[in-house]
Design a protein around this motif. Structure first.
Motif, mmCIF file in Angstrom:
data_model
loop_
_atom_site.group_PDB
_atom_site.id
_atom_site.type_symbol
_atom_site.label_atom_id
_atom_site.label_comp_id
_atom_site.label_asym_id
_atom_site.label_seq_id
_atom_site.Cartn_x
_atom_site.Cartn_y
_atom_site.Cartn_z
ATOM 1 N N LEU A 1 5.844 -1.832 -4.638
ATOM 2 C CA LEU A 1 5.526 -1.322 -3.308
ATOM 3 C C LEU A 1 6.410 -2.001 -2.265
ATOM 4 O O LEU A 1 7.103 -2.972 -2.553
ATOM 5 C CB LEU A 1 4.045 -1.564 -3.002
ATOM 6 C CG LEU A 1 3.050 -0.902 -3.963
ATOM 7 C CD1 LEU A 1 1.625 -1.287 -3.585
ATOM 8 C CD2 LEU A 1 3.211 0.608 -3.968
ATOM 9 N N TYR B 1 1.087 -3.252 2.214
ATOM 10 C CA TYR B 1 2.005 -2.689 1.221
ATOM 11 C C TYR B 1 1.845 -1.171 1.209
ATOM 12 O O TYR B 1 0.727 -0.658 1.333
ATOM 13 C CB TYR B 1 1.703 -3.231 -0.173
ATOM 14 C CG TYR B 1 1.634 -4.732 -0.272
ATOM 15 C CD1 TYR B 1 2.795 -5.502 -0.256
ATOM 16 C CD2 TYR B 1 0.414 -5.392 -0.377
ATOM 17 C CE1 TYR B 1 2.739 -6.891 -0.348
ATOM 18 C CE2 TYR B 1 0.344 -6.779 -0.475
ATOM 19 C CZ TYR B 1 1.504 -7.522 -0.452
ATOM 20 O OH TYR B 1 1.436 -8.890 -0.543
ATOM 21 N N ASP C 1 4.422 2.841 1.000
ATOM 22 C CA ASP C 1 5.686 3.517 0.697
ATOM 23 C C ASP C 1 6.730 3.090 1.722
ATOM 24 O O ASP C 1 6.546 2.110 2.455
ATOM 25 C CB ASP C 1 5.491 5.032 0.643
ATOM 26 C CG ASP C 1 5.174 5.656 2.006
ATOM 27 O OD1 ASP C 1 5.053 4.927 3.013
ATOM 28 O OD2 ASP C 1 5.038 6.899 2.058
#
Length: 322
Positions: free
Chosen positions: A31, A50, A52
């Protein structure tokens, strides 16, 4: 209620060592650190986000890592499992990767219409990777550590453990979620049209022990509201229905209200706006410690109290390309 959520916004859990936490979620799970900030109620502790590439709602797992925190206990009255969505063909690859990293992995388990790989993070938090046959259109964070064809797409679901399902189910349906299936004592609900990132499973243990929130347990589960106006209307409806709800809190990257569902789990309604690029560019997300304006006068003391995190260079494309 007339307001309906479109799905999960984020899940926040308690951890111990912040460097160990960051190493696992960045290097092992692949991540991206999209924000490095502090717990606004306890500025001597990080709040790590955390997700994308841009930290879109529905991809976010966040942590309060209290160094030396005692272990918690999973049980009724809390979210006892967090699942991420991965492509349908990827579970074998993930089993090998996690095993090579020294993570004890359960065998692939069968759920209705999907397969799941279950394991625990370094603090004992229960996680799953779920291969759902419905394609997940969300793009993974392509950081060079995990091949994008196997990368995590975002949150898949959370599991709430409760004494009985009726009251919790009533609140979930009031939030716009619909019952979609049942397997023994597991009841699944979905927001909107369903699919990864919209599910909550209610797991019923009538005589189960109560959980204790500490390291290795979930603190709260957040659901999406598109904007502040919708959140305000939703809060008013909850209050009108007799639910004890906090005032709107400014979390810098979204606005939040908190309340408990009848089974005991702390829930949040979080706005999609303004997002994580509100105070730093996309390519630099997570690199520097960001503080809200009211904590900036104490930056020197706060930074001195926090350990370094040793972020991988892959977290920031500009750095890795230099």
């Amino acid at each position: 209620m007339s307001i309906a959520t479109s799905g999960l916004h984020h899940v926040t859990a308690i951890a111990g060592d912040p460097r160990r936490n960051a190493d696992f979620y960045l290097r092992t799970l692949g991540l991206r650190m999209v924000k490095t900030t502090v717990n606004f109620d306890d500025p001597g502790t990080y709040h790590l986000y955390y997700g994308d590439e841009s930290g879109r709602p529905g991809t976010l797992m966040t942590f309060f890592p209290f160094h030396g925190a005692p272990p918690g206990k999973q049980g009724n009255g809390q979210a006892t499992a967090t699942a991420f969505s991965v492509p349908e063909h990827s579970l074998g690859w993930w089993h090998r990767r996690l095993s090579e990293a020294g993570v004890e992995v359960d065998r692939v388990g069968q759920r209705p219409g999907e397969d799941a790989l279950t394991f625990r993070d370094p603090d004992g938090l229960t996680l799953s990777l779920v291969a759902h046959p419905q394609p997940d259109p969300r793009a993974p964070w392509d950081n060079g550590l995990v091949p994008p064809e196997h990368g995590i797409r975002g949150l898949h679901s959370v599991t709430l453990s409760v004494d009985g399902e009726d009251a919790t189910a009533g609140m979930l349906t009031g939030m716009g979620l619909s019952p979609v299936e049942q397997q023994d004592n597991r009841f699944r609900f979905a927001a909107g049209d369903g699919g990864p990132g919209t599910y909550v499973d209610v797991l019923v243990h009538p005589r189960g022990e109560r959980g204790l929130v500490a390291a290795g347990t979930v603190h709260h589960v957040a659901w999406r509201a598109p904007d502040e106006a919708t959140q305000a209307a939703w809060r008013s409806e909850l209050v009108d229905n007799g639910v004890s709800v906090t005032s709107v809190l400014d979390r810098q990257y979204f606005r939040s209200v908190y309340f408990r569902e009848p089974g005991g789990t702390l829930l949040e309604i979080a706005t999609d706006e303004p997002g994580f690029t509100a105070d730093e560019p996309l390519l630099e997300l997570g690199r520097a410690l960001k503080l809200p304006p009211w904590l900036e006068p104490s930056r020197e003391q706060i930074e001195a109290a926090l350990p370094s995190l040793d972020l991988p260079s892959e977290n920031n494309p500009r750095r890795s390309a230099s």
